[in-house]
Design an enzyme around this catalytic site. Sequence first.
Site, PDB file in Angstrom:
ATOM      1  N   LYS A  68       0.836  -1.212   0.000  1.00  0.00           N
ATOM      2  CA  LYS A  68       0.000   0.000   0.000  1.00  0.00           C
ATOM      3  C   LYS A  68       0.872   1.264   0.000  1.00  0.00           C
ATOM      4  O   LYS A  68       0.673   2.154  -0.818  1.00  0.00           O
ATOM      5  CB  LYS A  68      -0.947   0.005   1.220  1.00  0.00           C
ATOM      6  CG  LYS A  68      -1.896  -1.189   1.237  1.00  0.00           C
ATOM      7  CD  LYS A  68      -2.838  -1.172   2.422  1.00  0.00           C
ATOM      8  CE  LYS A  68      -2.175  -1.451   3.748  1.00  0.00           C
ATOM      9  NZ  LYS A  68      -1.587  -2.803   3.879  1.00  0.00           N
ATOM     10  N   THR A  69       1.843   1.311   0.917  1.00  0.00           N
ATOM     11  CA  THR A  69       2.727   2.476   0.982  1.00  0.00           C
ATOM     12  C   THR A  69       3.498   2.620  -0.330  1.00  0.00           C
ATOM     13  O   THR A  69       3.633   3.724  -0.869  1.00  0.00           O
ATOM     14  CB  THR A  69       3.712   2.322   2.166  1.00  0.00           C
ATOM     15  OG1 THR A  69       2.958   2.033   3.333  1.00  0.00           O
ATOM     16  CG2 THR A  69       4.517   3.574   2.381  1.00  0.00           C
ATOM     17  N   ASP A 113      -1.279   6.342   6.927  1.00  0.00           N
ATOM     18  CA  ASP A 113      -1.315   4.908   7.184  1.00  0.00           C
ATOM     19  C   ASP A 113      -2.186   4.659   8.414  1.00  0.00           C
ATOM     20  O   ASP A 113      -2.306   5.555   9.257  1.00  0.00           O
ATOM     21  CB  ASP A 113       0.118   4.434   7.447  1.00  0.00           C
ATOM     22  CG  ASP A 113       0.353   3.021   6.972  1.00  0.00           C
ATOM     23  OD1 ASP A 113      -0.612   2.380   6.524  1.00  0.00           O
ATOM     24  OD2 ASP A 113       1.497   2.561   7.043  1.00  0.00           O
ATOM     25  N   ARG A 221       6.250  -8.399   1.540  1.00  0.00           N
ATOM     26  CA  ARG A 221       7.183  -8.051   2.625  1.00  0.00           C
ATOM     27  C   ARG A 221       7.826  -9.305   3.213  1.00  0.00           C
ATOM     28  O   ARG A 221       9.023  -9.326   3.477  1.00  0.00           O
ATOM     29  CB  ARG A 221       6.472  -7.253   3.728  1.00  0.00           C
ATOM     30  CG  ARG A 221       7.448  -6.858   4.847  1.00  0.00           C
ATOM     31  CD  ARG A 221       6.829  -6.002   5.911  1.00  0.00           C
ATOM     32  NE  ARG A 221       6.509  -4.669   5.425  1.00  0.00           N
ATOM     33  CZ  ARG A 221       5.403  -4.010   5.742  1.00  0.00           C
ATOM     34  NH1 ARG A 221       4.506  -4.569   6.531  1.00  0.00           N
ATOM     35  NH2 ARG A 221       5.197  -2.806   5.275  1.00  0.00           N
TER      36      ARG A 221
HETATM   37  N1  LIG Z   1       3.876  -5.333  -6.086  1.00  0.00           N
HETATM   38  C1  LIG Z   1       5.096  -5.276  -5.549  1.00  0.00           C
HETATM   39  N2  LIG Z   1       6.202  -5.505  -6.296  1.00  0.00           N
HETATM   40  C2  LIG Z   1       7.427  -5.474  -5.729  1.00  0.00           C
HETATM   41  N3  LIG Z   1       7.660  -5.203  -4.427  1.00  0.00           N
HETATM   42  C3  LIG Z   1       6.608  -4.969  -3.642  1.00  0.00           C
HETATM   43  C4  LIG Z   1       5.284  -4.974  -4.160  1.00  0.00           C
HETATM   44  N4  LIG Z   1       4.421  -4.689  -3.168  1.00  0.00           N
HETATM   45  C5  LIG Z   1       5.163  -4.519  -2.069  1.00  0.00           C
HETATM   46  N5  LIG Z   1       6.481  -4.675  -2.340  1.00  0.00           N
HETATM   47  C6  LIG Z   1       7.572  -4.587  -1.355  1.00  0.00           C
HETATM   48  O1  LIG Z   1       7.098  -5.215  -0.169  1.00  0.00           O
HETATM   49  C7  LIG Z   1       7.415  -4.462   0.988  1.00  0.00           C
HETATM   50  C8  LIG Z   1       6.148  -4.062   1.730  1.00  0.00           C
HETATM   51  O2  LIG Z   1       5.417  -3.106   0.978  1.00  0.00           O
HETATM   52  P1  LIG Z   1       4.616  -1.881   1.672  1.00  0.00           P
HETATM   53  O3  LIG Z   1       4.246  -0.946   0.585  1.00  0.00           O
HETATM   54  O4  LIG Z   1       5.441  -1.340   2.797  1.00  0.00           O
HETATM   55  O5  LIG Z   1       3.345  -2.638   2.231  1.00  0.00           O
HETATM   56  P2  LIG Z   1       2.119  -2.067   3.102  1.00  0.00           P
HETATM   57  O6  LIG Z   1       2.223  -0.577   3.091  1.00  0.00           O
HETATM   58  O7  LIG Z   1       0.887  -2.583   2.432  1.00  0.00           O
HETATM   59  O8  LIG Z   1       2.282  -2.653   4.482  1.00  0.00           O
HETATM   60  C9  LIG Z   1       8.267  -3.296   0.490  1.00  0.00           C
HETATM   61  O9  LIG Z   1       9.625  -3.658   0.626  1.00  0.00           O
HETATM   62  C10 LIG Z   1       7.900  -3.157  -0.966  1.00  0.00           C
HETATM   63  O10 LIG Z   1       8.983  -2.654  -1.711  1.00  0.00           O
HETATM   64 MG   LIG Z   2       2.652   0.575   4.813  1.00  0.00          MG
END
Ligand SMILES: Nc1ncnc2c1ncn2[C@@H]1O[C@H](COP(=O)(O)OP(=O)(O)O)[C@@H](O)[C@H]1O
Ligand SMILES: [Mg+2]
Length: 338
Positions: A68-69, A113, A221
């Site tokens: 999401k981030t 968030d 992640r």
């Molecule tokens: N579709 C994707 N392709 C490649 N890497 C991804 C993808 N989605 C997430 N990641 C990686 O996974 C990790 C978690 O993503 P993040 O955006 O922090 O998740 P959330 O905000 O949903 O908890 C990060 O290191 C990000 O770079």
């Molecule tokens: Mg996040």
Amino acid sequence: METDKPLMTLALHEAPEEATYDFHPKAFEEYLGQKELKTKLQLYCHAAQLRGEPLDHLLLFGPPGLGKTTLALIMAQVMRVGIKICNGPMLERTGDMVALLSSLEPRDILFIDEIHRMATPVEEVLYNAMEHFRVDVIVGQGPGAKSINLPLHPFTLVGATTKSGMLSAPLQSRFGISERLDYYSDEDLQAIILQSAQFLNLKLSPESALRIAGCARGTPRIAKKLLRRVRDFAQIHNQNHATDILVQESLNFLGIDPEGLTQLDHKIIKMLVEHNGGPLGLETLASLVGEDSQTIEEVYEPFLMRKGFIERTPRGRQIPHKRLQTLILQKTGQSALF
Ligand SMILES: Nc1ncnc2c1ncn2[C@@H]1O[C@H](COP(=O)(O)OP(=O)(O)O)[C@@H](O)[C@H]1O
Ligand SMILES: [Mg+2]
């Protein structure tokens, strides 16, 4: 109007610090999987850009670690706007929110968030800001205090939450776009692992990447975390080549079995078997295995459900009948699970 806590501010094209240690997608093309969602967001970003307007407010919901981030950062890059990132519970006073909103440049993205965890008065400041790009500020104290209605630059609010149901109805209704992120397929995770391995300069076969993907619970992640641990093993053993044997040994060392189950998964299954396969309520199950119920629900349960070890019923969590029979046989045979 002053915030006493620093807000993480990312200027245009600036990436988070951790980016140096692992790969983080900076464009839609690098964001693998979630095809449908990506297509929609690309279209919305493009259309808003053509109109020279900010993107409509966007709510992203889905379990932690699904990207999401990352999506919010990519959208800011694509739209060539600034992004400010903060966390719902961090915004304690209405003044924090007003200060944050007033600091936004035209068309900037404000990423909040855990948006469901904002204090109600703080959330209420957002209603007018989202709808009319205005905020009410109280100036002065006591009987002389006055309320001034200030204009804001048009902006996009991107909210992220693990569960859409936890968001209040007035806030939810102010988002023009609401999108859900789903768990990734093993093949998508395999591609994400290979993408990261390349960045980390780690030699890894597609088969080994798929093996890691199978243990990553549909979550990028977790996939990337496992890959970094595998890299530690490779580094110690034979520089930067993660052979399949080495991958298997690393996963084993991390307490992950060939099915991708961790020790806590085993504990959950064991508890249910000991209670005749269930049903057990979520809270009961959580206290029996000594883990917090939200983590069980968001991290452990979805994977166990996908693997056919658990099913949800109105009376609680239980092991599907057929599965229970095999598990009881395994128990008598003292298999690795017990
Ligand atoms: N579709 C994707 N392709 C490649 N890497 C991804 C993808 N989605 C997430 N990641 C990686 O996974 C990790 C978690 O993503 P993040 O955006 O922090 O998740 P959330 O905000 O949903 O908890 C990060 O290191 C990000 O770079
Ligand atoms: Mg996040």
